[in-house]
Each structure stands twice: as C-alpha cells, then as structure tokens.
Design a protein around this motif. Structure first.
Motif, short mmCIF file in Angstrom:
data_model
loop_
_atom_site.label_atom_id
_atom_site.label_comp_id
_atom_site.label_asym_id
_atom_site.label_seq_id
_atom_site.Cartn_x
_atom_site.Cartn_y
_atom_site.Cartn_z
N UNK A 155 0.83 -1.20 0.00
CA UNK A 155 0.00 0.00 0.00
C UNK A 155 0.87 1.25 0.00
N UNK A 156 1.88 1.29 0.86
CA UNK A 156 2.74 2.46 0.96
C UNK A 156 3.50 2.70 -0.34
N UNK A 157 4.03 1.65 -0.95
CA UNK A 157 4.76 1.79 -2.21
C UNK A 157 3.84 2.29 -3.32
N UNK A 158 2.59 1.81 -3.35
CA UNK A 158 1.64 2.29 -4.36
C UNK A 158 1.31 3.76 -4.12
N UNK A 159 1.16 4.14 -2.86
CA UNK A 159 0.92 5.54 -2.53
C UNK A 159 2.09 6.41 -2.98
N UNK A 160 3.32 5.97 -2.67
CA UNK A 160 4.51 6.74 -3.04
C UNK A 160 4.63 6.86 -4.56
N UNK A 161 4.30 5.81 -5.29
CA UNK A 161 4.34 5.88 -6.76
C UNK A 161 3.33 6.89 -7.28
#
Length: 187
Positions: free
Chosen positions: A150-156
C-alpha cells in the motif's frame, strides 16, 4: 539516480541540514514560490540576511538548493530548489548510529510541527474554497506485506503527481499532501 526513484536520506549530515526549522521553511518557500534571495527570505521569515545566507549555504552544501548564476549579480544571489529525488525516504533508527538518532528524532519533531500548523489552517482554507481541499479517513486491515505494498503504491502515485522540475501546467497550484497511516490498535 532518476528523480522518481526512492532515495534513502541516511547521511547524518544531510539529515541534520534538513532538521532545522528555518532551513525547512526556506526550502519549502523555494519549492512552493520559486526562486528567492537571502534578503527576500529574511524579510519573509523575520531573520537577518546573514542568518538566511548561512542557512542557504548549508542547504546548498548538501545539494538541496542551488544558486541561479544567470540571475545573480554582485552580492545578490538567487536560489532555487535543486533537481533531485522526489521520493525521499528516512532511515529507521536502527539504520543510524546511536549518536545520530537524535537528529532523526528532531527531523520528525519539526515535521510534525509543520503538519500540525497545516492541519490548523485546513478549516479556513476549506471555508474559502472547498474545491481545493480534499480529505480522507479510512480503516483497513493489512498484513505487514500488504501495508508495505500500500505504501509503495501511494509513493508511486505521489511521485507521479508531485512537483517535478518541469514547468507546471497553467492554473496548477502547489498542494500539500500528507498521509498518516499507523495501526489503529496501537494505544
């Protein structure tokens, strides 16, 4: 390194350069409003030019800002945010030596103060123009791996829409974006 790749800010000296309230305000001003001089920043922040010049040199030393030579003349130096990573990540305390951990704690403390000031302004900004205010609250159940995904998708997504070095589209405004996510059953 591409400016949209994650960059771990684990150099204690660079982290310390950003763990100072005036430097953070100066860098924020340059990011939001564009180039400025130490005199302009001093007037805005209520500081002497010598103080702002010192802090600008510290930000330059660690690569966060750069002088604009074609705009500078004589003693008047113009500064802008330096191109660089938009996905800046902080180390965990165990990634720093024990003597450098207080710098990370100070970085977080200053950031939290900035965030609280923004949250205090939110109702007034919403009252003036609700089209430019969005807020979301949610609750999910995730494993540690799902939370990381979730965090990586948000950062992307954030990096895709974040301030870049290109000229913004007409009508574009700088937008503060924050995400707070932590376990709901922790305290």
């Amino acid at each position: 390194m591409k400016d949209d790749e994650p960059f771990l800010l684990d150099d204690p000296a660079r982290l310390k350069a950003l763990a100072h309230p005036m430097r953070r305000r100066m860098l924020s001003h340059l990011q939001i409003h564009g180039p400025a001089t130490s005199t302009t920043l001093g007037e805005l922040l209520g500081a002497k030019t010598g103080t702002t010049s010192y802090h600008l040199r510290q930000l330059e030393k660690y690569g966060f800002i750069e002088e604009i030579p074609e705009r500078s003349a004589g003693r008047e130096r113009w500064w802008r945010k330096a191109p660089g990573p938009r996905d800046l990540r902080l180390p965990t305390p165990d990634q720093l030596s024990p003597e450098d951990r207080p710098v990370l704690a100070e970085f977080h403390r200053i950031g939290l103060e900035e965030d609280l000031r923004m949250l205090e302004r939110l109702p007034a900004v919403y009252e003036r123009d609700p089209r430019w205010v969005k807020a979301s609250r949610g609750l999910g159940r995730m494993t540690e791996a799902e939370f990381e995904e979730f965090f990586e998708a948000y950062m992307a997504l954030l990096t895709e829409h974040a301030l870049g070095d290109e000229e913004p589209a007409p009508g574009a405004r700088p937008i503060h974006i924050r995400l707070w996510a932590f376990p709901a059953d922790d305290g």
